[in-house]
Write a protein that holds these residues in place. Structure first.
Motif, mmCIF file in Angstrom:
data_model
loop_
_atom_site.group_PDB
_atom_site.id
_atom_site.type_symbol
_atom_site.label_atom_id
_atom_site.label_comp_id
_atom_site.label_asym_id
_atom_site.label_seq_id
_atom_site.Cartn_x
_atom_site.Cartn_y
_atom_site.Cartn_z
ATOM 1 N N ALA A 82 25.738 -8.163 -31.845
ATOM 2 C CA ALA A 82 24.798 -7.400 -32.666
ATOM 3 C C ALA A 82 23.498 -8.155 -32.927
ATOM 4 C CB ALA A 82 25.452 -7.033 -33.995
ATOM 5 N N ASP A 83 23.413 -9.382 -32.475
ATOM 6 C CA ASP A 83 22.234 -10.216 -32.761
ATOM 7 C C ASP A 83 21.421 -10.457 -31.484
ATOM 8 O OD1 ASP A 83 20.353 -11.998 -33.579
ATOM 9 O OD2 ASP A 83 21.742 -13.550 -34.236
ATOM 10 N N PRO A 84 20.320 -9.743 -31.280
ATOM 11 C CA PRO A 84 19.518 -9.941 -30.063
ATOM 12 C C PRO A 84 18.781 -11.273 -30.034
ATOM 13 C CG PRO A 84 18.415 -8.435 -31.567
ATOM 14 C CD PRO A 84 19.757 -8.711 -32.157
ATOM 15 N N LEU A 85 18.706 -11.967 -31.173
ATOM 16 C CA LEU A 85 17.994 -13.246 -31.240
ATOM 17 C C LEU A 85 18.927 -14.441 -31.105
ATOM 18 C CD1 LEU A 85 15.497 -12.510 -34.159
ATOM 19 C CD2 LEU A 85 15.122 -12.271 -31.706
ATOM 20 N N ARG A 86 20.156 -14.205 -30.689
ATOM 21 C CA ARG A 86 21.127 -15.308 -30.686
ATOM 22 C C ARG A 86 20.777 -16.422 -29.709
ATOM 23 N NH1 ARG A 86 23.464 -10.972 -28.176
ATOM 24 N NH2 ARG A 86 24.416 -11.227 -26.110
ATOM 25 N N PHE A 87 19.953 -16.136 -28.713
ATOM 26 C CA PHE A 87 19.599 -17.166 -27.728
ATOM 27 C C PHE A 87 18.398 -18.006 -28.162
ATOM 28 C CE2 PHE A 87 21.680 -13.756 -25.306
ATOM 29 C CZ PHE A 87 22.734 -14.467 -24.769
ATOM 30 N N ASP A 88 17.806 -17.669 -29.285
ATOM 31 C CA ASP A 88 16.693 -18.449 -29.828
ATOM 32 C C ASP A 88 17.263 -19.661 -30.551
ATOM 33 O OD1 ASP A 88 14.513 -19.532 -31.113
ATOM 34 O OD2 ASP A 88 13.851 -17.664 -32.046
ATOM 35 N N LEU A 89 17.035 -20.844 -29.996
ATOM 36 C CA LEU A 89 17.614 -22.066 -30.560
ATOM 37 C C LEU A 89 16.633 -22.842 -31.425
ATOM 38 C CD1 LEU A 89 19.721 -23.401 -27.542
ATOM 39 C CD2 LEU A 89 20.328 -21.736 -29.311
ATOM 40 N N SER A 90 15.533 -22.206 -31.842
ATOM 41 C CA SER A 90 14.628 -22.877 -32.762
ATOM 42 C C SER A 90 15.353 -23.097 -34.091
ATOM 43 C CB SER A 90 13.370 -22.044 -32.983
ATOM 44 O OG SER A 90 13.687 -20.796 -33.576
ATOM 45 N N GLU A 91 14.987 -24.145 -34.782
ATOM 46 C CA GLU A 91 15.725 -24.536 -35.979
ATOM 47 C C GLU A 91 15.748 -23.430 -37.032
ATOM 48 O OE1 GLU A 91 15.737 -28.040 -39.421
ATOM 49 O OE2 GLU A 91 14.653 -28.326 -37.529
ATOM 50 N N ASP A 92 14.602 -22.791 -37.279
ATOM 51 C CA ASP A 92 14.551 -21.746 -38.304
ATOM 52 C C ASP A 92 15.476 -20.580 -37.968
ATOM 53 O OD1 ASP A 92 12.766 -23.179 -39.802
ATOM 54 O OD2 ASP A 92 10.988 -22.095 -39.125
ATOM 55 N N THR A 93 15.505 -20.189 -36.681
ATOM 56 C CA THR A 93 16.357 -19.073 -36.281
ATOM 57 C C THR A 93 17.828 -19.445 -36.370
ATOM 58 O OG1 THR A 93 14.631 -18.246 -34.808
ATOM 59 C CG2 THR A 93 16.857 -17.420 -34.441
ATOM 60 N N VAL A 94 18.175 -20.659 -35.966
ATOM 61 C CA VAL A 94 19.570 -21.112 -36.056
ATOM 62 C C VAL A 94 20.020 -21.135 -37.513
ATOM 63 C CG1 VAL A 94 21.123 -23.069 -35.683
ATOM 64 C CG2 VAL A 94 19.500 -22.408 -33.894
ATOM 65 N N LEU A 95 19.146 -21.582 -38.408
ATOM 66 C CA LEU A 95 19.498 -21.607 -39.825
ATOM 67 C C LEU A 95 19.680 -20.199 -40.378
ATOM 68 C CD1 LEU A 95 17.184 -24.483 -41.104
ATOM 69 C CD2 LEU A 95 19.662 -24.519 -40.924
ATOM 70 N N ASP A 96 18.803 -19.286 -39.989
ATOM 71 C CA ASP A 96 18.970 -17.894 -40.428
ATOM 72 C C ASP A 96 20.289 -17.320 -39.913
ATOM 73 O OD1 ASP A 96 16.606 -17.874 -41.823
ATOM 74 O OD2 ASP A 96 15.430 -16.957 -40.219
ATOM 75 N N THR A 97 20.625 -17.655 -38.668
ATOM 76 C CA THR A 97 21.893 -17.203 -38.093
ATOM 77 C C THR A 97 23.072 -17.742 -38.896
ATOM 78 O OG1 THR A 97 20.970 -17.061 -35.858
ATOM 79 C CG2 THR A 97 23.367 -17.276 -36.043
ATOM 80 N N ALA A 98 23.013 -19.020 -39.248
ATOM 81 C CA ALA A 98 24.111 -19.640 -39.995
ATOM 82 C C ALA A 98 24.287 -18.987 -41.357
ATOM 83 C CB ALA A 98 23.852 -21.132 -40.150
ATOM 84 N N ARG A 99 23.179 -18.740 -42.043
ATOM 85 C CA ARG A 99 23.249 -18.151 -43.388
ATOM 86 C C ARG A 99 23.823 -16.739 -43.356
ATOM 87 N NH1 ARG A 99 17.675 -20.160 -43.481
ATOM 88 N NH2 ARG A 99 17.644 -22.231 -44.451
#
Length: 415
Positions: A162-179
């Motif tokens: 469900a997450d189209p941005l899952r391949f973005d490994l920038s720190e801000d995106t990874v943190l948003d994913t984790a939260r």
């Protein structure tokens, strides 16, 4: 190449040759090779003895791929990390005692601090509507006998899809994913009881997925503390799997999936289950001696005792036992656990580990034997994300040990 003669900035952090070599994971002579190739600048140390190096420049070279992993005695791979230090009978996250963290802050607060260095009091992680809906549908499609680890695995896959941005490994995106991922995993689990405050602390939301019994403040405090204490434990098997996946630049959902795979074993995340069943048997038979004797007679280890890292009691268990003493319904179970430890001590010196403490919580609050593994998996997801962020800053695909072939020597005849 001659050392550059310049005046040192008083606020500049300088490293000796040995310190620079240790930070890069290379030999001292290799540091000078970097200098000769123009990759590092050096200065004479005060008094003209040796050279010094700018710490920021050394760290930048390490991130660019100058670092090579040293090997410990026995040829084991050593991975540099600034997340967890285990020192005899204490465990520290970024230099802070984990028991102190658990005593003062909640799980989400510690997770945010571990990832970003910023302590945000009262922070709450929320699940995105689309990801949570997909995860719940996937969990609902499982067979009725499916366990909570099965549910967590399929919820994870559905949330990733469900997450189209899952391949973005920038720190801000990874943190948003984790939260967003952690509350999605929790809230995708079928509730055992009505949940009054869906936006409350993660420990409260998890509680209603683990037991139908009402949550009281002391019991919730134990659960929240357990989540904090289990966030990380250096390079355990699941964390190593996560770092290998992150080294290959897998996205955050995939690295958590790698962690789940390694965690789901009797010697790792599932170890609290046997301790749970043992405590139930002790309570049923009214004797720890008889239960321990059965384990020893059958040649089985007594669950919840001993840890290869700690010579004494697991500090995580010590912290949880202290909190469990304030939970009235946990007292009979806590006494059974202490009796198990005392009985076993007559035969061998083994101390309680965190699995026994988790088992006291799960038995006392009407949770299933699998609940400890669920707590472990949710808690450790924070640590896996921290390790992934650390590994994303390293040279890609560096986790590639060499196999030592011991099969038949070629050429062999065609089978």
């Amino acid at each position: 190449m001659a050392d550059q003669q310049t005046t040192q900035d008083p606020g500049e952090r300088r490293l000796s040759t040995r310190e620079a070599a240790d930070r890069l994971g290379v030999k001292p002579e290799t540091v000078y090779a970097y200098v000769s190739r123009g990759q590092l600048a050096s200065r004479r140390a005060p008094g003209g003895r040796g050279s010094t190096f700018d710490a920021k420049e050394v760290d930048a070279l390490a991130r660019r791929g100058g670092r090579r992993e040293p090997t410990a005695s026995g040829g084991e791979l050593t991975v540099r990390t600034d997340i967890t230090l285990i020192d005899r009978d204490h465990c520290y996250f970024r230099g802070v005692d984990t028991a102190e963290l658990a005593a003062h802050y909640g799980y989400e607060e510690v997770a945010e601090w571990l990832w970003t260095g910023e302590l945000r009091r009262g922070i709450r992680f929320t699940a995105p509507r689309d990801a949570l809906s997909a995860a719940r549908r996937a969990v609902a499609a499982l067979p009725p006998h499916s366990g909570q680890m099965d549910q967590l695995r399929v919820a994870l896959i559905a949330a990733a899809a469900a997450d189209p941005l899952r391949f973005d490994l920038s720190e801000d995106t990874v943190l948003d994913t984790a939260r967003s991922l952690i509350p999605t995993l929790v809230e995708a689990l079928p509730p055992q009881a009505a949940e009054r405050r869906a936006a409350g602390p993660l420990a409260r939301r998890l509680w209603s997925r683990l037991t139908a019994e009402p949550a009281d403040a002391p019991s919730l405090r134990v659960l929240d503390s357990a989540l904090v204490l289990l966030i990380d434990h250096d390079l355990a098997a699941s964390t190593l799997a996560v770092r290998v996946a992150a080294s290959a630049r897998a996205h955050p959902y995939a690295i958590v999936s790698a962690g789940f795979g390694a965690l789901d074993g009797a010697l790792h995340g599932a170890a609290s289950g046997p301790a749970h069943r043992m405590l139930l048997e002790v309570l049923d038979r009214g004797s720890a001696a008889a239960v321990v004797a059965d384990h020893l007679r059958a040649g089985r280890r007594v669950p919840g005792l001993g840890h290869r890292i700690y010579p004494g009691e697991d500090p995580r268990a010590r912290a949880l036992f202290g909190l469990l003493a304030d939970v009235p319904r946990a007292r009979p179970v806590l006494e059974a656990a202490r009796e198990v430890v005392a009985t076993t001590a007559r035969h061998t010196t083994l101390h309680a580990n965190v699995d026994l403490a988790l088992a006291v919580l799960t038995v006392a609050t009407g949770m299933s034997a699998e609940a400890g593994e669920t707590v472990f998996a949710i808690a450790r997801t924070t640590g896996w994300i921290a390790h992934a962020l650390e590994e994303y800053g390293e040279r890609p695909a560096r986790m590639r040990p060499s196999g030592q072939y011991c099969g038949p020597r070629p050429p062999q005849p065609l089978p």
